[in-house]
Design a protein around this motif. Structure first.
Motif, PDB file in Angstrom:
ATOM      1  N   TYR A   1     -45.552  44.709 -38.090  1.00 51.73           N
ATOM      2  CA  TYR A   1     -44.953  43.840 -37.080  1.00 51.73           C
ATOM      3  C   TYR A   1     -44.507  42.487 -37.624  1.00 51.73           C
ATOM      4  N   PRO A   2     -45.287  41.783 -38.449  1.00 51.41           N
ATOM      5  CA  PRO A   2     -44.813  40.481 -38.959  1.00 51.41           C
ATOM      6  C   PRO A   2     -43.484  40.581 -39.687  1.00 51.41           C
ATOM      7  N   ASP A   3     -43.305  41.604 -40.513  1.00 54.58           N
ATOM      8  CA  ASP A   3     -42.040  41.759 -41.231  1.00 54.58           C
ATOM      9  C   ASP A   3     -40.903  42.039 -40.246  1.00 54.58           C
ATOM     10  N   LEU A   4     -41.197  42.797 -39.200  1.00 60.88           N
ATOM     11  CA  LEU A   4     -40.187  43.072 -38.174  1.00 60.88           C
ATOM     12  C   LEU A   4     -39.776  41.787 -37.474  1.00 60.88           C
ATOM     13  N   VAL A   5     -40.746  40.948 -37.129  1.00 60.76           N
ATOM     14  CA  VAL A   5     -40.440  39.680 -36.467  1.00 60.76           C
ATOM     15  C   VAL A   5     -39.588  38.795 -37.376  1.00 60.76           C
ATOM     16  N   LYS A   6     -39.916  38.771 -38.661  1.00 59.76           N
ATOM     17  CA  LYS A   6     -39.122  37.984 -39.615  1.00 59.76           C
ATOM     18  C   LYS A   6     -37.665  38.440 -39.605  1.00 59.76           C
ATOM     19  N   ASN A   7     -37.441  39.739 -39.654  1.00 52.57           N
ATOM     20  CA  ASN A   7     -36.072  40.264 -39.665  1.00 52.57           C
ATOM     21  C   ASN A   7     -35.349  39.985 -38.346  1.00 52.57           C
TER      22      ASN A   7
ATOM     23  N   LEU B   1     -38.322  31.334 -29.232  1.00 49.97           N
ATOM     24  CA  LEU B   1     -39.274  31.585 -28.154  1.00 49.97           C
ATOM     25  C   LEU B   1     -39.950  32.926 -28.393  1.00 49.97           C
ATOM     26  N   CYS B   2     -41.237  32.999 -28.050  1.00 52.98           N
ATOM     27  CA  CYS B   2     -41.967  34.254 -28.211  1.00 52.98           C
ATOM     28  C   CYS B   2     -43.093  34.314 -27.189  1.00 52.98           C
ATOM     29  N   ARG B   3     -43.819  35.405 -27.169  1.00 54.12           N
ATOM     30  CA  ARG B   3     -44.987  35.528 -26.303  1.00 54.12           C
ATOM     31  C   ARG B   3     -46.151  34.717 -26.882  1.00 54.12           C
ATOM     32  N   SER B   4     -47.084  34.385 -26.044  1.00 55.84           N
ATOM     33  CA  SER B   4     -48.264  33.647 -26.520  1.00 55.84           C
ATOM     34  C   SER B   4     -49.011  34.441 -27.582  1.00 55.84           C
ATOM     35  N   ALA B   5     -49.097  35.761 -27.373  1.00 51.72           N
ATOM     36  CA  ALA B   5     -49.819  36.605 -28.324  1.00 51.72           C
ATOM     37  C   ALA B   5     -49.128  36.672 -29.676  1.00 51.72           C
ATOM     38  N   ASP B   6     -47.807  36.437 -29.689  1.00 46.19           N
ATOM     39  CA  ASP B   6     -47.047  36.534 -30.943  1.00 46.19           C
ATOM     40  C   ASP B   6     -46.870  35.187 -31.636  1.00 46.19           C
ATOM     41  N   LEU B   7     -47.355  34.108 -31.018  1.00 41.52           N
ATOM     42  CA  LEU B   7     -47.123  32.781 -31.593  1.00 41.52           C
ATOM     43  C   LEU B   7     -47.648  32.648 -33.023  1.00 41.52           C
ATOM     44  N   PRO B   8     -48.871  33.077 -33.345  1.00 40.54           N
ATOM     45  CA  PRO B   8     -49.338  32.966 -34.742  1.00 40.54           C
ATOM     46  C   PRO B   8     -48.462  33.762 -35.714  1.00 40.54           C
ATOM     47  N   VAL B   9     -48.011  34.933 -35.297  1.00 41.43           N
ATOM     48  CA  VAL B   9     -47.173  35.758 -36.177  1.00 41.43           C
ATOM     49  C   VAL B   9     -45.839  35.065 -36.432  1.00 41.43           C
ATOM     50  N   VAL B  10     -45.208  34.555 -35.376  1.00 44.83           N
ATOM     51  CA  VAL B  10     -43.906  33.902 -35.521  1.00 44.83           C
ATOM     52  C   VAL B  10     -44.024  32.660 -36.394  1.00 44.83           C
ATOM     53  N   GLN B  11     -45.062  31.865 -36.172  1.00 40.89           N
ATOM     54  CA  GLN B  11     -45.244  30.659 -36.985  1.00 40.89           C
ATOM     55  C   GLN B  11     -45.477  30.997 -38.460  1.00 40.89           C
ATOM     56  N   SER B  12     -46.168  32.091 -38.729  1.00 43.93           N
ATOM     57  CA  SER B  12     -46.473  32.446 -40.113  1.00 43.93           C
ATOM     58  C   SER B  12     -45.251  32.971 -40.863  1.00 43.93           C
ATOM     59  N   VAL B  13     -44.335  33.667 -40.159  1.00 48.78           N
ATOM     60  CA  VAL B  13     -43.188  34.282 -40.851  1.00 48.78           C
ATOM     61  C   VAL B  13     -41.940  33.408 -40.785  1.00 48.78           C
TER      62      VAL B  13
ATOM     63  N   VAL C   1     -42.328  51.498 -28.577  1.00 51.97           N
ATOM     64  CA  VAL C   1     -41.925  50.372 -29.417  1.00 51.97           C
ATOM     65  C   VAL C   1     -42.976  49.260 -29.356  1.00 51.97           C
ATOM     66  N   ALA C   2     -43.548  49.069 -28.179  1.00 48.09           N
ATOM     67  CA  ALA C   2     -44.554  48.010 -28.021  1.00 48.09           C
ATOM     68  C   ALA C   2     -45.767  48.256 -28.905  1.00 48.09           C
ATOM     69  N   ALA C   3     -46.018  49.513 -29.232  1.00 47.56           N
ATOM     70  CA  ALA C   3     -47.186  49.842 -30.054  1.00 47.56           C
ATOM     71  C   ALA C   3     -47.078  49.260 -31.453  1.00 47.56           C
ATOM     72  N   VAL C   4     -45.840  48.948 -31.902  1.00 46.23           N
ATOM     73  CA  VAL C   4     -45.662  48.425 -33.254  1.00 46.23           C
ATOM     74  C   VAL C   4     -46.247  47.026 -33.400  1.00 46.23           C
ATOM     75  N   THR C   5     -46.435  46.319 -32.260  1.00 43.05           N
ATOM     76  CA  THR C   5     -46.950  44.945 -32.336  1.00 43.05           C
ATOM     77  C   THR C   5     -48.384  44.885 -32.865  1.00 43.05           C
ATOM     78  N   SER C   6     -49.076  46.014 -32.816  1.00 40.83           N
ATOM     79  CA  SER C   6     -50.461  46.038 -33.300  1.00 40.83           C
ATOM     80  C   SER C   6     -50.569  46.677 -34.686  1.00 40.83           C
ATOM     81  N   THR C   7     -49.420  46.833 -35.360  1.00 47.52           N
ATOM     82  CA  THR C   7     -49.428  47.435 -36.696  1.00 47.52           C
ATOM     83  C   THR C   7     -49.149  46.371 -37.752  1.00 47.52           C
TER      84      THR C   7
END
Length: 226
Positions: A108-114, A131-143, A99-105
């Motif tokens: 992932y942004p659409d998944l985070v939005k949902n 709240l999210c991981r540091s690595a996911d902060l740009p993705v979360v802010q964008s979606v 499942v963690a592998a999806v974060t590099s696909t």
């Protein structure tokens, strides 16, 4: 006269001696009889004591053997349970890694939005912090804007209620989700952390694992048919 008197005295003495001899003989016979009876009782009691001792040792040995068998069976069961737990742990870790592998696909942004939308539906609060991981902060802010819009549109369509939630993303490093503990996703909080909705990928994996655990057990260790 004197000779006759002496004869009577000797006769009396002989009679007394004979009586004494017979009495002594009776005492000797009775003593030997009592001694034999006492000896037989002592021998009998000793035999009973030895027999009881052997029985006690036999019972103790049987108890020890039962304890040893029970301990062996218990140890075997514990080892079997540990092997099963290790296998299930390995299974869930494998699923988590997949499942963690999806974060590099790109998906992932659409998944985070949902995941954010689902969390907002569950938490039902107007002021929410994501709240999210540091690595996911740009993705979360964008979606986040699209997620909030989708949440508002869905709530209006399904319930007729119009809401204007205040949803923000945590940017404090101290409150970021740990990269070691989480592999992706988000956690939504409200009322200063008193309400928490864990919508991380790890929580989703654990949820699916708990739901499928009976089926997984049946597939890995099928119950023998009677």
């Amino acid at each position: 006269m004197q000779q006759g008197g002496n004869t009577q005295i000797r006769q009396m003495v002989n009679f007394i001696l004979q009586e004494a001899h017979e009495k002594a003989n009776e005492i000797r016979i009775k003593t030997e009889h009592d001694f034999n009876i006492e000896k037989q009782m002592l021998v009998h009691n000793a035999k009973l004591a030895i027999a009881e001792e052997y029985k006690a040792k036999g019972r103790a040995r049987e108890v020890e053997e039962r304890i040893a068998r029970s301990t062996a069976v218990g140890s075997a069961r514990i080892s079997k349970m540990k092997l099963r737990d290790d296998l299930l742990t390995q299974l869930i870790e494998t699923a988590r890694a997949s499942v963690a592998a999806v974060t590099s696909t790109p998906a992932y942004p659409d998944l985070v939005k949902n995941l954010i939308v689902q969390g907002l539906v569950k938490i039902e609060e107007n002021d929410v912090v994501v709240l999210c991981r540091s690595a996911d902060l740009p993705v979360v802010q964008s979606v986040l804007p699209d997620a909030v819009k989708l949440y508002k549109d869905t709530l209006l369509r399904e319930t007729g209620f119009k809401v204007e939630p205040n949803v923000t993303v945590n940017t404090q490093q101290a409150k970021m989700l740990s990269d070691q503990q989480y592999c992706g996703g988000v956690v939504l909080t409200a009322l200063h952390g008193r309400i928490v909705c864990d919508n991380t990928l790890d929580a989703r994996v654990q949820l699916v694992y708990d739901e499928l655990l009976p089926a997984i057990r049946d597939q890995l260790w099928p119950t023998p048919s009677k």
